[in-house]
Design a protein around this motif. Structure first.
Motif, PDB file in Angstrom:
ATOM      1  N   ASN A  97     -30.222 -23.156  53.208  1.00  0.00           N
ATOM      2  CA  ASN A  97     -31.267 -24.168  53.037  1.00  0.00           C
ATOM      3  C   ASN A  97     -32.633 -23.510  52.902  1.00  0.00           C
ATOM      4  O   ASN A  97     -32.937 -22.526  53.588  1.00  0.00           O
ATOM      5  CB  ASN A  97     -31.294 -25.121  54.239  1.00  0.00           C
ATOM      6  CG  ASN A  97     -30.025 -25.934  54.368  1.00  0.00           C
ATOM      7  OD1 ASN A  97     -29.450 -26.356  53.370  1.00  0.00           O
ATOM      8  ND2 ASN A  97     -29.579 -26.148  55.603  1.00  0.00           N
ATOM      9  N   SER A  98     -33.461 -24.075  52.019  1.00  0.00           N
ATOM     10  CA  SER A  98     -34.833 -23.575  51.875  1.00  0.00           C
ATOM     11  C   SER A  98     -35.668 -24.618  51.143  1.00  0.00           C
ATOM     12  O   SER A  98     -35.130 -25.585  50.588  1.00  0.00           O
ATOM     13  CB  SER A  98     -34.867 -22.249  51.107  1.00  0.00           C
ATOM     14  OG  SER A  98     -34.404 -22.444  49.774  1.00  0.00           O
ATOM     15  N   SER A  99     -36.967 -24.414  51.137  1.00  0.00           N
ATOM     16  CA  SER A  99     -37.864 -25.250  50.343  1.00  0.00           C
ATOM     17  C   SER A  99     -39.050 -24.404  49.892  1.00  0.00           C
ATOM     18  O   SER A  99     -39.449 -23.457  50.570  1.00  0.00           O
ATOM     19  CB  SER A  99     -38.353 -26.468  51.135  1.00  0.00           C
ATOM     20  OG  SER A  99     -39.134 -26.070  52.250  1.00  0.00           O
ATOM     21  N   THR A 100     -39.616 -24.748  48.724  1.00  0.00           N
ATOM     22  CA  THR A 100     -40.734 -24.004  48.158  1.00  0.00           C
ATOM     23  C   THR A 100     -41.772 -24.966  47.604  1.00  0.00           C
ATOM     24  O   THR A 100     -41.480 -26.133  47.317  1.00  0.00           O
ATOM     25  CB  THR A 100     -40.269 -23.069  47.025  1.00  0.00           C
ATOM     26  OG1 THR A 100     -39.662 -23.847  45.983  1.00  0.00           O
ATOM     27  CG2 THR A 100     -39.271 -22.041  47.531  1.00  0.00           C
ATOM     28  N   LEU A 101     -42.974 -24.459  47.422  1.00  0.00           N
ATOM     29  CA  LEU A 101     -44.071 -25.237  46.842  1.00  0.00           C
ATOM     30  C   LEU A 101     -44.690 -24.450  45.705  1.00  0.00           C
ATOM     31  O   LEU A 101     -45.075 -23.284  45.879  1.00  0.00           O
ATOM     32  CB  LEU A 101     -45.143 -25.535  47.901  1.00  0.00           C
ATOM     33  CG  LEU A 101     -46.373 -26.307  47.414  1.00  0.00           C
ATOM     34  CD1 LEU A 101     -45.999 -27.720  46.962  1.00  0.00           C
ATOM     35  CD2 LEU A 101     -47.439 -26.357  48.519  1.00  0.00           C
TER      36      LEU A 101
END
Length: 399
Positions: A248-252
């Motif tokens: 799991n990960s998130s980026t902007l």
């Protein structure tokens, strides 16, 4: 993926042939279709010389007064570094710009040097003083890469603003690391392998699959070669394991571009500014999915350096370009002067963002082969720090 692209192109040609003789057009019917089947001869430091086909097409799906030109650029290339590159990148504006469809499809059998994390990595391979037993500096990588990005954006009322969602897939496989020199101890770990092993990723194959939530302001006159106004993008990407991501990960991602006219009579005489930020927000990313120089949609950031020269969990990039015509009354030939700067932060190497900034500058030459849709051949030479430099031959403006 190739079948999808073939069907898409067949639909374009079918609509063109059916609609050529009609005097009236329905909304979202293709008109003013122009195909430039360019033989491709390109160059950049990561690929060497590229040969093949680079077809480019533009068309409208509405009235010129309220509908931007749509465009698609393909690449079917072989390089002097024994790489195969197949890609399709598109910006499609439906009638009255009510929807924008953005596509980025790729299949690469390729190679690339990597230099480790952060902005301070040297050119020549050495042991990283901040990571005992880990290489730092140029390390070669062979790999295959499949990318499928597709985003749909809906116009908000009569404004220039859009909201939308997209699906993004990256699969890196058949990854092999090696050195061009045998002077270093064999027990040193490659930067790629050490990073992935520390965070629990596979070393020879990994997947990043997720959904993006996007906000866009599209105010440019022609997206492929703007003369005026501006563009902005904010994109938050979530990569859950249940969609196929290894972790799991998130980026902007933040992207802003502005174009300042210097002459009302010669719109091509302008200053263009570009700011880009890419940040890991949560979780962990595989090595090749980390923010990196030259990994924007068209691979135009960081002229003066090879693609992938700098990499880290956080990235800031800026560029200024002065564009000018070279003829008094014609638009065929033009020139550019550019300057860019970038910085990368890495938690693993304890390097903070903006602790080190790498700058580059250069000069370019432009040949406009279609004035109406501004299809342009661009040739640039950039000079970076630490002895880096490169020649870049592409279609259309850098940003």
């Amino acid at each position: 993926m190739k079948k999808i692209l073939t069907v898409f192109l067949v639909l374009i040609f079918t609509q063109v042939l059916l609609g050529q003789d009609q005097k009236s057009y329905k909304p979202n019917q293709i008109r003013d279709f122009k195909l430039v089947p360019l033989p491709a001869i390109g160059s950049n430091p990561a690929n060497g010389w590229l040969f093949g086909l680079a077809p480019s097409a533009t068309w409208r799906m509405g009235e010129p007064e309220n509908t931007h030109l749509s465009n698609i650029v393909g690449n079917f290339l072989y390089t002097t570094k024994k790489q195969w590159i197949f890609s399709s990148r598109s910006n499609i504006f439906l009638s009255e710009d009510k929807w924008i469809l953005v596509g980025d499809w790729r299949y690469f059998i390729t190679s690339q040097p990597t230099y480790g994390l952060g902005s301070s990595s040297p050119n020549e391979p050495i042991e990283n003083p901040n990571q005992q037993g880990v290489l730092w500096g140029e390390q070669q990588m062979d790999y295959s890469w499949i990318r499928f990005y597709e985003t749909a954006l809906k116009k908000i009322g009569d404004s220039k603003f859009y909201l939308g969602v997209g699906y993004h897939l990256d699969v890196f496989s058949k990854i092999e690391n090696f050195l061009d020199t045998e002077s270093l101890p064999s027990e040193l770990n490659y930067s790629h392998d050490f990073y992935n092993s520390q965070l629990g990723f596979n070393q020879d194959k990994y997947t990043l699959s997720g959904i993006t939530f996007n906000g866009v302001m599209e105010n440019r006159d022609i997206a492929v070669s703007p003369y005026e106004k501006n563009f902005a993008l904010i994109s938050y990407k979530v990569n859950p394991s249940f969609m196929g991501s290894d972790k799991n990960s998130s980026t902007l991602l933040l992207d802003y571009r502005h174009y300042f006219n210097l002459s009302e009579n010669r719109k091509r005489h302008l200053i263009a500014l570009w700011g880009l930020g890419n940040f890991l927000v949560s979780g962990d990313l595989p090595y090749m999915n980390l923010p990196s120089i030259g990994y924007d949609m068209f691979g135009r950031s960081g002229r003066g350096y090879a693609q992938g020269r700098f990499r880290g969990e956080s990235m800031l990039y800026s560029e200024a370009e002065y564009r000018f015509p070279l003829q008094k009354n014609k638009e065929t030939f033009g020139g550019t002067l550019f300057f860019n700067a970038s910085s990368f932060g890495s938690k693993m190497t304890n390097e903070k963002l903006l602790e080190k900034i790498n700058a580059a500058y250069g000069v370019g030459f432009r040949v406009m082969i279609n004035k109406e849709n501004r299809t342009t051949i661009s040739a640039d030479y950039g000079f970076g720090s630490k002895g880096n430099s490169g020649f870049y031959l592409n279609v259309n403006e850098s940003f």
